[in-house]
Scaffold this motif. Structure first.
Motif, PDB file in Angstrom:
ATOM      1  N   THR A 190       0.725  -1.162   0.095  1.00  0.00           N
ATOM      2  CA  THR A 190      -0.010   0.156  -0.150  1.00  0.00           C
ATOM      3  C   THR A 190       0.861   1.226  -0.056  1.00  0.00           C
ATOM      4  O   THR A 190       1.956   1.468   0.839  1.00  0.00           O
ATOM      5  N   GLN A 191       0.479   2.045  -0.863  1.00  0.00           N
ATOM      6  CA  GLN A 191       1.272   3.317  -0.678  1.00  0.00           C
ATOM      7  C   GLN A 191       0.413   4.597  -0.295  1.00  0.00           C
ATOM      8  O   GLN A 191      -0.685   4.780  -0.722  1.00  0.00           O
ATOM      9  N   LEU A 192       0.741   5.104   0.885  1.00  0.00           N
ATOM     10  CA  LEU A 192       0.117   6.204   1.458  1.00  0.00           C
ATOM     11  C   LEU A 192       0.076   7.468   0.623  1.00  0.00           C
ATOM     12  O   LEU A 192       1.079   7.757   0.267  1.00  0.00           O
ATOM     13  N   ARG A 193      -1.119   8.265   0.816  1.00  0.00           N
ATOM     14  CA  ARG A 193      -1.127   9.536   0.000  1.00  0.00           C
ATOM     15  C   ARG A 193      -0.337  10.628   0.674  1.00  0.00           C
ATOM     16  O   ARG A 193      -0.661  10.640   2.181  1.00  0.00           O
ATOM     17  N   ASN A 194       0.733  11.276   0.307  1.00  0.00           N
ATOM     18  CA  ASN A 194       1.314  12.408   0.844  1.00  0.00           C
ATOM     19  C   ASN A 194       0.348  13.734   0.987  1.00  0.00           C
ATOM     20  O   ASN A 194      -0.635  13.876   0.030  1.00  0.00           O
ATOM     21  N   LEU A 195       0.416  14.645   1.942  1.00  0.00           N
ATOM     22  CA  LEU A 195      -0.198  16.143   1.952  1.00  0.00           C
ATOM     23  C   LEU A 195       0.566  16.627   0.945  1.00  0.00           C
ATOM     24  O   LEU A 195       1.755  16.864   0.812  1.00  0.00           O
ATOM     25  N   PHE A 196      -0.286  17.138  -0.069  1.00  0.00           N
ATOM     26  CA  PHE A 196       0.249  18.052  -1.239  1.00  0.00           C
ATOM     27  C   PHE A 196       0.231  19.470  -0.861  1.00  0.00           C
ATOM     28  O   PHE A 196       1.232  20.210  -1.006  1.00  0.00           O
ATOM     29  N   ASP A 197      -0.874  20.058  -0.565  1.00  0.00           N
ATOM     30  CA  ASP A 197      -1.065  21.458  -0.359  1.00  0.00           C
ATOM     31  C   ASP A 197      -2.270  21.633   0.640  1.00  0.00           C
ATOM     32  O   ASP A 197      -3.049  20.906   0.540  1.00  0.00           O
ATOM     33  N   LEU A 198      -2.317  23.020   1.064  1.00  0.00           N
ATOM     34  CA  LEU A 198      -3.392  23.375   2.091  1.00  0.00           C
ATOM     35  C   LEU A 198      -4.072  24.618   1.404  1.00  0.00           C
ATOM     36  O   LEU A 198      -3.489  25.449   0.792  1.00  0.00           O
ATOM     37  N   HIS A 199      -5.305  24.763   1.676  1.00  0.00           N
ATOM     38  CA  HIS A 199      -6.216  25.798   1.196  1.00  0.00           C
ATOM     39  C   HIS A 199      -7.233  26.503   2.258  1.00  0.00           C
ATOM     40  O   HIS A 199      -7.223  25.432   3.093  1.00  0.00           O
ATOM     41  N   ILE A 200      -7.527  27.639   2.466  1.00  0.00           N
ATOM     42  CA  ILE A 200      -8.409  28.004   3.084  1.00  0.00           C
ATOM     43  C   ILE A 200      -9.689  28.644   2.301  1.00  0.00           C
ATOM     44  O   ILE A 200      -9.196  29.197   1.201  1.00  0.00           O
ATOM     45  N   GLY A 201     -10.788  28.467   2.916  1.00  0.00           N
ATOM     46  CA  GLY A 201     -11.863  28.947   2.123  1.00  0.00           C
ATOM     47  C   GLY A 201     -12.127  30.528   2.559  1.00  0.00           C
ATOM     48  O   GLY A 201     -11.337  31.140   3.272  1.00  0.00           O
ATOM     49  N   ARG A 202     -13.126  31.050   1.755  1.00  0.00           N
ATOM     50  CA  ARG A 202     -13.305  32.630   1.794  1.00  0.00           C
ATOM     51  C   ARG A 202     -14.670  32.842   2.110  1.00  0.00           C
ATOM     52  O   ARG A 202     -15.506  32.197   1.577  1.00  0.00           O
ATOM     53  N   PRO A 203     -15.073  34.032   2.871  1.00  0.00           N
ATOM     54  CA  PRO A 203     -16.515  34.217   3.085  1.00  0.00           C
ATOM     55  C   PRO A 203     -17.105  34.632   1.782  1.00  0.00           C
ATOM     56  O   PRO A 203     -16.553  35.287   0.916  1.00  0.00           O
ATOM     57  N   ALA A 204     -18.272  34.180   1.521  1.00  0.00           N
ATOM     58  CA  ALA A 204     -18.971  34.555   0.439  1.00  0.00           C
ATOM     59  C   ALA A 204     -20.439  34.752   0.823  1.00  0.00           C
ATOM     60  O   ALA A 204     -21.218  34.252   1.712  1.00  0.00           O
ATOM     61  N   SER A 205     -21.204  35.163  -0.401  1.00  0.00           N
ATOM     62  CA  SER A 205     -22.735  35.167  -0.292  1.00  0.00           C
ATOM     63  C   SER A 205     -23.457  34.699  -1.559  1.00  0.00           C
ATOM     64  O   SER A 205     -22.724  34.802  -2.768  1.00  0.00           O
ATOM     65  N   ASP A 206     -24.500  33.933  -1.437  1.00  0.00           N
ATOM     66  CA  ASP A 206     -24.986  33.144  -2.648  1.00  0.00           C
ATOM     67  C   ASP A 206     -26.524  33.372  -2.465  1.00  0.00           C
ATOM     68  O   ASP A 206     -27.200  33.817  -1.527  1.00  0.00           O
ATOM     69  N   GLY A 207     -27.220  33.065  -3.420  1.00  0.00           N
ATOM     70  CA  GLY A 207     -28.673  32.980  -3.318  1.00  0.00           C
ATOM     71  C   GLY A 207     -29.253  34.558  -3.064  1.00  0.00           C
ATOM     72  O   GLY A 207     -28.597  35.242  -3.986  1.00  0.00           O
ATOM     73  N   ALA A 208     -30.013  34.506  -2.268  1.00  0.00           N
ATOM     74  CA  ALA A 208     -30.691  35.932  -2.017  1.00  0.00           C
ATOM     75  C   ALA A 208     -30.124  36.598  -0.846  1.00  0.00           C
ATOM     76  O   ALA A 208     -30.547  37.398  -0.026  1.00  0.00           O
ATOM     77  N   GLY A 209     -28.725  35.999  -0.543  1.00  0.00           N
ATOM     78  CA  GLY A 209     -27.849  36.863   0.382  1.00  0.00           C
ATOM     79  C   GLY A 209     -27.610  35.841   1.506  1.00  0.00           C
ATOM     80  O   GLY A 209     -27.134  36.208   2.450  1.00  0.00           O
ATOM     81  N   VAL A 210     -27.471  34.432   1.208  1.00  0.00           N
ATOM     82  CA  VAL A 210     -27.010  33.316   2.326  1.00  0.00           C
ATOM     83  C   VAL A 210     -25.346  33.477   2.268  1.00  0.00           C
ATOM     84  O   VAL A 210     -24.734  33.559   1.320  1.00  0.00           O
ATOM     85  N   ARG A 211     -25.053  33.753   3.633  1.00  0.00           N
ATOM     86  CA  ARG A 211     -23.753  33.790   4.108  1.00  0.00           C
ATOM     87  C   ARG A 211     -23.171  32.403   4.230  1.00  0.00           C
ATOM     88  O   ARG A 211     -23.821  31.672   4.886  1.00  0.00           O
ATOM     89  N   LEU A 212     -22.076  32.127   3.815  1.00  0.00           N
ATOM     90  CA  LEU A 212     -21.391  30.820   3.667  1.00  0.00           C
ATOM     91  C   LEU A 212     -19.919  31.016   3.380  1.00  0.00           C
ATOM     92  O   LEU A 212     -19.303  31.927   3.513  1.00  0.00           O
ATOM     93  N   THR A 213     -19.155  30.005   3.388  1.00  0.00           N
ATOM     94  CA  THR A 213     -17.702  29.783   3.264  1.00  0.00           C
ATOM     95  C   THR A 213     -17.377  29.007   2.113  1.00  0.00           C
ATOM     96  O   THR A 213     -18.087  27.796   1.932  1.00  0.00           O
ATOM     97  N   ARG A 214     -16.992  29.589   1.132  1.00  0.00           N
ATOM     98  CA  ARG A 214     -16.539  28.881  -0.267  1.00  0.00           C
ATOM     99  C   ARG A 214     -15.233  28.247  -0.150  1.00  0.00           C
ATOM    100  O   ARG A 214     -14.127  28.955  -0.241  1.00  0.00           O
TER     101      ARG A 214
END
Length: 285
Positions: A2-26
């Motif tokens: 078995t070959q274990l998968r390495n950690l490649f890179d990290l990302h952080i989401g950003r605040p967003a708004s969608d629909g009729a103003g629903v606040r979320l994290t993209r």
């Protein structure tokens, strides 16, 4: 071996708004979508404030991909032009194939309390982008769940979970992208090693606690961080203090991705056609 998968890179989401103003994290979305192929977008909604979600997502169109909505807390009502209607409840899933076109709404069925969950956009291959639209409600009791010997809670939304001791098919199996979608709950001091197909894109999103990827090039993934993994047969995860994490894996389509709002196609010309079809009232026929 078995070959274990390495950690490649990290990302952080950003605040967003969608629909009729629903606040979320993209968490996924925006430039460079090819990096996450076949996953196009991942939104997290997590709030106790009704003002953040009460306006919901009134009627809007989609074409060219699938949406997977997974609810942890709260209630959301789906209606679409095909006549489908469903109530998404805690622990439940809605799997919608927009394909040629669908017009739907997603509106909260509550005026207070927590609204918490995720929506994932999964690409469709070019051959299927103009196919028939579809919708499926998956009730909480119909989403397969199990617990490993170390007490790790496993929810299998799509694909097949297999850690060498437990094998469990998910609620949904899809061709082409062959997605795997797990929600894993690791108690403090536990570990789990899910097997994944070689060549699949693999992502981790830690939404509670923190997680360790055990590999030659491993590392820690903190709260609200998305990790891309390298190739391999399995990923070994552990948590000293406990964690909840989404594990996503899918077969890359390796096709051009052109997105304009709710339309995801392979060329600008196809996007322009989608806009004309929507304007002319024939997108969702």
């Amino acid at each position: 071996m078995t070959q274990l998968r390495n950690l490649f890179d990290l990302h952080i989401g950003r605040p967003a708004s969608d629909g009729a103003g629903v606040r979320l994290t993209r968490v996924i979305g925006g430039p460079g979508l090819e990096r996450f192929d076949p996953f196009l977008m991942l939104d997290q909604f997590d709030t106790q404030n009704p003002d953040d979600y009460i306006a919901g997502f009134p009627d809007h169109p989609h074409r060219g991909f699938e949406t997977v909505t997974y609810m942890l807390e709260g209630r959301m009502r789906h209606r679409d032009h095909l006549g489908n209607e469903g109530l998404l409840k805690p622990g439940g899933v809605q799997w919608m194939t927009a394909a040629h076109g669908i017009i739907h709404s997603e509106m909260p069925e509550q005026e207070e309390g927590a609204m918490r969950g995720f929506q994932l956009w999964l690409n469709l291959p070019a051959k299927s982008k103009l196919g028939p639209a579809g919708y499926r409600d998956i009730e909480p009791e119909d989403v397969p769940r199990t617990t490993t010997a170390q007490g790790v809670g496993v929810t299998v939304i799509a694909g097949r979970f297999d850690d060498g001791e437990i094998a469990l098919d998910g609620a949904v199996q899809r061709p082409d992208t062959e997605p795997h979608y797990y929600d894993l709950s690791l108690p403090a001091g536990s570990s789990v090693t899910p097997h994944l197909p070689r060549g699949h894109q693999a992502l981790l999103y830690v939404y509670e606690g923190s997680l360790q990827v055990e590999a030659e090039r491993g590392g820690e993934i903190g709260h609200n961080r998305l990790a891309r993994l390298g190739d391999g047969d399995a990923v070994k995860l552990s948590s000293a203090g406990g964690a909840r994490v989404l594990l996503l894996a899918g077969k890359p389509l390796q096709e051009p991705i052109v997105q304009y709002g709710p339309f995801v196609m392979n060329s600008r010309e196809e996007i322009e056609q989608a806009l004309r079809d929507y304007r002319d009232g024939v997108l969702a026929v």
